[in-house]
Design a protein around this motif. Structure first.
Motif: not given
Length: 265
Positions: A130, A138, A160, A212-214, A233, A237
């Motif tokens: 972050a 981010h 994402l 919840n994921e990048l 993440l 979010v």
């Protein structure tokens, strides 16, 4: 009687004088002969010395000629070594421009090298964290851990999604800056980082909460999907119309680039 004695004495004296003169002449003749002999000997010695000198000069000349021949051979060999050394230097210089540079113990750090050599996953270390001072941004930091410069695509390929999803076709793809052109790749020198910034929700509006994921692929043009990395993440979010900037050398420049994102990749 006295007269006869005087005559005898005079005759004896004359004889003695004659004898003395003869001895003197003999001595003079002997000296002259001795001098002549000495002169002759000297002359012979001189001739012998001259002959010796001539012989010595001849030997010296021959030695010089021989040395000259040796010197010429040595010069050629040395010249050959020098040429070889020069070639080795050129070869060394070419090897350095292509890869490892033995002199510095490092690699080729030129941009021109990076343009022709895409980065390999094995030479990269990727971090996502972050950005300080922002609730929605981010930082994607791609570090070159190799010895040579390498090239990346203008920006990372980012998606994402949900970590537990079996189908990622619905993942959200951020906008990127448009009108790109110029260098064939973004060059990354050894021990330096290429930095991109993504804003998950630039407008701060309500967005989707299932993300919840990048997912990051450092080079979207030259790397396979199998080389993609997944970063979780934090909770709560919200993602709405995310924007991604180009690779830059600093976070500030990456943020500025991100704000120009207006095109779907």
């Amino acid at each position: 009687m006295r007269t006869i004695r005087n005559r005898k004495r005079t005759a004896a004296l004359g004889t003695a004088v004659t004898a003395v003169l003869a001895l003197a002449l003999t001595a003079c003749g002997g000296d002259g002969g001795g001098t002549k002999s000495a002169g002759s000997a000297d002359t012979s010695a001189t001739v012998a010395a001259e002959a010796t000198t001539t012989a010595t000069d001849g030997a010296t000349t021959a030695a010089k000629n021989e040395d000259g021949a040796k010197t010429g051979g040595s010069s050629q060999a040395e010249s050959g070594k020098t040429t070889g050394g020069s070639t080795d230097t050129v070869a060394s210089s070419k090897a350095g421009s292509k890869g490892t540079t033995a002199k510095t113990g490092g690699g080729d750090t030129s941009d021109s090298y990076a343009y022709k050599h895409p980065c390999k996953s094995s030479d990269l270390s990727v971090r996502v964290y972050a950005r300080q001072g922002s609730a929605t941004q981010h930082v994607i930091e791609v570090n070159n851990t190799g010895k040579n410069s390498c090239g990346l695509s203008y920006y990372p390929r980012v998606a994402l999604g949900a970590a537990n999803a079996s189908d990622h076709s619905g993942d959200i793809i951020p906008l990127v800056p448009g009108g790109l052109g110029g260098a064939p790749a973004y060059p990354v020198k050894p021990k330096t980082a290429a930095i991109a910034v993504i804003d998950l929700n630039p407008g701060g509006k309500n967005g989707v909460t299932w993300v919840n994921e990048l997912n990051v692929l450092a080079d979207g043009e030259n790397m396979s999907n199998a080389e993609q990395l997944n970063f979780p993440l934090g909770p709560d979010v919200k993602v709405g119309t995310p924007k991604l900037g180009l690779y830059s050398s600093s976070i500030a420049d990456a943020v500025a680039s991100m704000k120009l994102a207006n095109t779907k990749p």
